[in-house]
Scaffold this motif. Structure first.
Motif, PDB file in Angstrom:
ATOM      1  N   LEU A  84       0.818  -1.214   0.000  1.00 43.76           N
ATOM      2  CA  LEU A  84       0.000   0.000   0.000  1.00 43.76           C
ATOM      3  C   LEU A  84       0.849   1.260   0.000  1.00 43.76           C
ATOM      4  O   LEU A  84       0.448   2.295  -0.548  1.00 43.76           O
ATOM      5  CB  LEU A  84      -0.937   0.000   1.208  1.00 43.76           C
ATOM      6  N   THR A  85       2.020   1.213   0.627  1.00 39.75           N
ATOM      7  CA  THR A  85       2.918   2.362   0.677  1.00 39.75           C
ATOM      8  C   THR A  85       4.305   1.922   0.224  1.00 39.75           C
ATOM      9  O   THR A  85       4.585   0.726   0.086  1.00 39.75           O
ATOM     10  CB  THR A  85       3.015   2.957   2.094  1.00 39.75           C
ATOM     11  N   MET A  86       5.168   2.925   0.026  1.00 35.57           N
ATOM     12  CA  MET A  86       6.539   2.661  -0.389  1.00 35.57           C
ATOM     13  C   MET A  86       7.437   3.727   0.234  1.00 35.57           C
ATOM     14  O   MET A  86       7.072   4.900   0.298  1.00 35.57           O
ATOM     15  CB  MET A  86       6.641   2.713  -1.914  1.00 35.57           C
ATOM     16  N   VAL A  94       5.245   7.034   0.923  1.00 36.94           N
ATOM     17  CA  VAL A  94       4.265   7.608   0.011  1.00 36.94           C
ATOM     18  C   VAL A  94       3.257   6.539  -0.391  1.00 36.94           C
ATOM     19  O   VAL A  94       3.549   5.340  -0.342  1.00 36.94           O
ATOM     20  CB  VAL A  94       4.954   8.184  -1.244  1.00 36.94           C
ATOM     21  N   PRO A  95       2.058   6.951  -0.800  1.00 36.82           N
ATOM     22  CA  PRO A  95       1.079   5.976  -1.283  1.00 36.82           C
ATOM     23  C   PRO A  95       1.623   5.238  -2.510  1.00 36.82           C
ATOM     24  O   PRO A  95       2.267   5.833  -3.371  1.00 36.82           O
ATOM     25  CB  PRO A  95      -0.132   6.836  -1.644  1.00 36.82           C
ATOM     26  N   PHE A  96       1.336   3.969  -2.590  1.00 37.69           N
ATOM     27  CA  PHE A  96       1.757   3.164  -3.737  1.00 37.69           C
ATOM     28  C   PHE A  96       0.540   2.463  -4.305  1.00 37.69           C
ATOM     29  O   PHE A  96      -0.119   2.982  -5.185  1.00 37.69           O
ATOM     30  CB  PHE A  96       2.858   2.192  -3.328  1.00 37.69           C
ATOM     31  N   TYR A 186       4.128  -0.946   4.653  1.00 37.64           N
ATOM     32  CA  TYR A 186       5.183  -1.459   3.766  1.00 37.64           C
ATOM     33  C   TYR A 186       5.897  -2.644   4.418  1.00 37.64           C
ATOM     34  O   TYR A 186       6.090  -3.681   3.799  1.00 37.64           O
ATOM     35  CB  TYR A 186       6.164  -0.338   3.442  1.00 37.64           C
ATOM     36  N   SER A 187       6.297  -2.466   5.684  1.00 37.20           N
ATOM     37  CA  SER A 187       6.944  -3.532   6.464  1.00 37.20           C
ATOM     38  C   SER A 187       8.075  -4.208   5.697  1.00 37.20           C
ATOM     39  O   SER A 187       8.119  -5.429   5.542  1.00 37.20           O
ATOM     40  CB  SER A 187       5.915  -4.567   6.918  1.00 37.20           C
ATOM     41  N   LEU A 191       4.328  -6.650   3.246  1.00 37.27           N
ATOM     42  CA  LEU A 191       2.884  -6.508   3.417  1.00 37.27           C
ATOM     43  C   LEU A 191       2.170  -6.347   2.079  1.00 37.27           C
ATOM     44  O   LEU A 191       1.439  -5.390   1.861  1.00 37.27           O
ATOM     45  CB  LEU A 191       2.573  -5.328   4.343  1.00 37.27           C
ATOM     46  N   GLY A 192       2.337  -7.292   1.172  1.00 35.22           N
ATOM     47  CA  GLY A 192       1.641  -7.252  -0.103  1.00 35.22           C
ATOM     48  C   GLY A 192       0.157  -7.537   0.035  1.00 35.22           C
ATOM     49  O   GLY A 192      -0.284  -8.206   0.974  1.00 35.22           O
ATOM     50  N   MET A 193      -0.604  -7.040  -0.940  1.00 33.42           N
ATOM     51  CA  MET A 193      -2.036  -7.279  -0.972  1.00 33.42           C
ATOM     52  C   MET A 193      -2.330  -8.507  -1.839  1.00 33.42           C
ATOM     53  O   MET A 193      -1.951  -8.557  -3.019  1.00 33.42           O
ATOM     54  CB  MET A 193      -2.773  -6.064  -1.531  1.00 33.42           C
ATOM     55  N   MET A 194      -3.014  -9.487  -1.260  1.00 31.86           N
ATOM     56  CA  MET A 194      -3.374 -10.719  -1.963  1.00 31.86           C
ATOM     57  C   MET A 194      -4.813 -10.642  -2.440  1.00 31.86           C
ATOM     58  O   MET A 194      -5.664 -10.001  -1.814  1.00 31.86           O
ATOM     59  CB  MET A 194      -3.217 -11.929  -1.030  1.00 31.86           C
TER      60      MET A 194
END
Length: 556
Positions: A84-86, A94-96, A186-187, A191-194
């Protein structure tokens, strides 16, 4: 809004404490992305396959809430999934995959706006509901889409609830103010979105990877290779007006032994990889200077190399023995002989770019074997003879050399060490289970100091050292909610001192990133790598692990 850290003036001050790039970056070799003359290479070329050599396999797969990802696993995850962020170059996030992440005035509510028009690899839409279900899975919330997170349940223990407020909007409420929350989205790339289908998969979540990322899983043959093809519907648009990525295919090949990985790169069996041992870095740097390979290295964004102790078990539960071990180490010999002058000595989990860094943490940096023997004798007079301590490391000659060095150092003060070799994923399993005495480890990349809360709080499942220190807990809790930058820095400096005095980990080096590739591979040098949606560039660590901007001059 372009950066999360510009949401409010207060947040600018808080997240300015996040570790920035800083440091020196060196680039050798031919062409853009490899770090040479950036004007010598034309615009990116589409097509082709790139084989990326990894230092380890991710045996447990990529059901992200339940996975245990080391650096190699994160590299694969970032090809399949987006976060979600980077992290950006200014020390903020920042938003990703998110379009915006905005806090309330007191930092106890965060409104996440999901980027419009993004689809998962199975064609399903990225919605606020799916993001909520991902966050709930990571934090172990009960419900229809519950997973069994192993490590992230504590990472998000501060979340009180997640509510969908629109098709593309959700609100995260926290128990206490959480100024550093964007960093946790980000972690370090974990922390990817599945997709919902993967979240709901009770049989093959670990192998049925479905993300929004630049590459789509084709095949994973564990221990041999993971192949992923270009995502034709990727949401990020490259400068040529078409969607990233440039490559048609990326192949990840685990090559555990460092020398074999170096030889594979020299033979063009792989075209890119990360390298950690001093000998490999020296050899590859020479190849880069000669123009036969491309190399990027930097002094910033370092991991910390250390000997991890299980302090819940005697004799390591006694600070006298831990400090005696630290005092027994000849750091000059370690630096000059084992590391061949490649790394800088570490004295704690915070690098020089962090507001928590101290030149003197109270950790024993100078060898004093007489004092070490005195502490051992004092302990044995009170408690009894010290048992043999088991040392575990992953299979690599440099790791074996370091283990023998440590074994011999401890023998000088009367502590017997036995050495065991285990695979890297098994090493992580042992750390999680607490089934070890001590092990070789690298962790704690640069970032917001609050990110150490998940590693150092007592009773946390990822407090691998297993110390339960009320003073550490107090400082971590105080640092999390503090918004004044000076006060926040002072809190984390006190934390650094406490960790140094107690010697819960035996520190040895700051391990800085080092990437090498064939001279035909480009797009990973942070100076020329693919940018972020708002036109900024990710920090060096994030750029080096990204794959969507990679390209080959001989493709097409």
């Amino acid at each position: 809004m372009t950066r999360i850290t510009r949401s409010t003036a207060a947040l600018v001050l808080v997240l300015a404490l996040v570790a920035g790039c800083g440091g020196k970056a060196d680039r050798f070799g031919g062409g853009r992305g490899g770090g040479g003359d950036t004007d010598a290479v034309a615009s990116p070329v589409r097509g082709g396959t790139l084989t990326y050599g990894l230092d380890a396999e991710t045996g447990g797969g990529w059901c992200l809430p339940e996975s245990q990802l080391a650096g190699s696993g994160i590299t694969v995850a970032r090809a399949i999934y987006d976060t979600l962020t980077m992290p950006d170059r200014d020390g903020g996030y920042v938003p990703f995959l998110a379009e915006a992440v905005e806090p309330s005035d007191d930092f106890t509510e965060w409104t996440i706006t999901v980027r419009d028009g993004v689809t998962f690899h199975d064609g399903s839409a990225l919605t606020a509901e799916v993001v909520k279900n991902n966050l709930d899975a990571y934090r172990g919330a009960p419900g229809d889409h519950a997973r069994s997170p192993l490590l992230t349940i504590f990472v998000f223990a501060n979340i009180a609830g997640v509510e969908v407020t629109g098709e593309r909007e959700l609100v995260v409420t926290t128990e206490v103010p959480w100024p550093a929350f964007p960093a946790f989205l980000y972690s370090a790339g974990r922390l990817g979105m599945m997709a919902q289908a993967q979240l709901d998969d009770t049989e093959s979540c670990a192998t049925g990877l479905i993300g929004t990322g630049p590459f789509v899983l084709d095949e994973w043959v564990q221990g041999r290779e993971l192949r992923a093809r270009r995502n034709p519907h990727y949401w990020q648009i490259a400068p040529d007006g078409e969607a990233y990525p440039y490559l048609d295919e990326i192949v990840f090949e685990p090559i555990v032994e460092a020398e074999q990985r170096t030889n594979a790169l020299l033979a063009d069996d792989i075209q890119m990889g990360r390298f950690f041992t001093a000998a490999d870095r020296i050899q590859l740097r020479e190849e880069g200077e000669a123009g036969t390979l491309a190399v990027f290295e930097t002094e910033s964004e370092s991991l910390k190399g250390f000997w991890q102790l299980n302090v819940s078990k005697p004799p390591l539960d006694d600070v006298r023995i831990r400090r005696a071990m630290a005092l027994a180490i000849d750091r000059e010999e370690h630096r000059d002989t084992l590391d061949q002058g490649e790394f800088t000595d570490a004295n704690g989990p915070f690098g020089p770019e962090s507001p928590a860094y101290l030149e003197d943490t109270g950790y024993p940096m100078e060898q004093d074997r007489d004092e070490a023997r005195r502490l051992v004798a004092e302990y044995e007079a009170e408690v009894g003879p010290i048992r043999t301590i088991r040392y575990q490391h992953w299979p690599e000659p440099a790791q074996q050399e370091q283990a023998v060095f440590f074994q011999q150092s401890m023998a000088e003060i009367g502590i017997e060490i036995t050495i065991e070799t285990v695979q890297q994923d098994a090493l992580i399993d042992a750390a999680v289970a607490g089934d070890y005495d001590m092990m070789s480890f690298a962790n704690y990349p640069s970032g917001d100091p609050d990110e150490l809360t998940v590693w150092f709080t007592g009773q946390s499942p990822v407090n691998f050292a297993r110390f339960d220190d009320a003073e550490v807990d107090r400082l971590l809790a105080a640092g999390r909610v503090e918004t004044d930058p000076d006060a926040r820095g002072a809190i984390y400096q006190d934390l650094n001192r406490r960790l140094g005095e107690q010697a819960y980990m035996l520190w040895h080096t700051f391990m800085t990133p080092f990437v090498a590739s064939s001279t035909v591979v480009h797009g990973y040098d942070p100076e020329t790598a693919a940018g972020l949606p708002d036109g900024q560039h990710p920090n060096e660590a994030a750029a080096l692990s990204a794959t969507y901007g990679l390209w080959r001059t001989d493709a097409g």
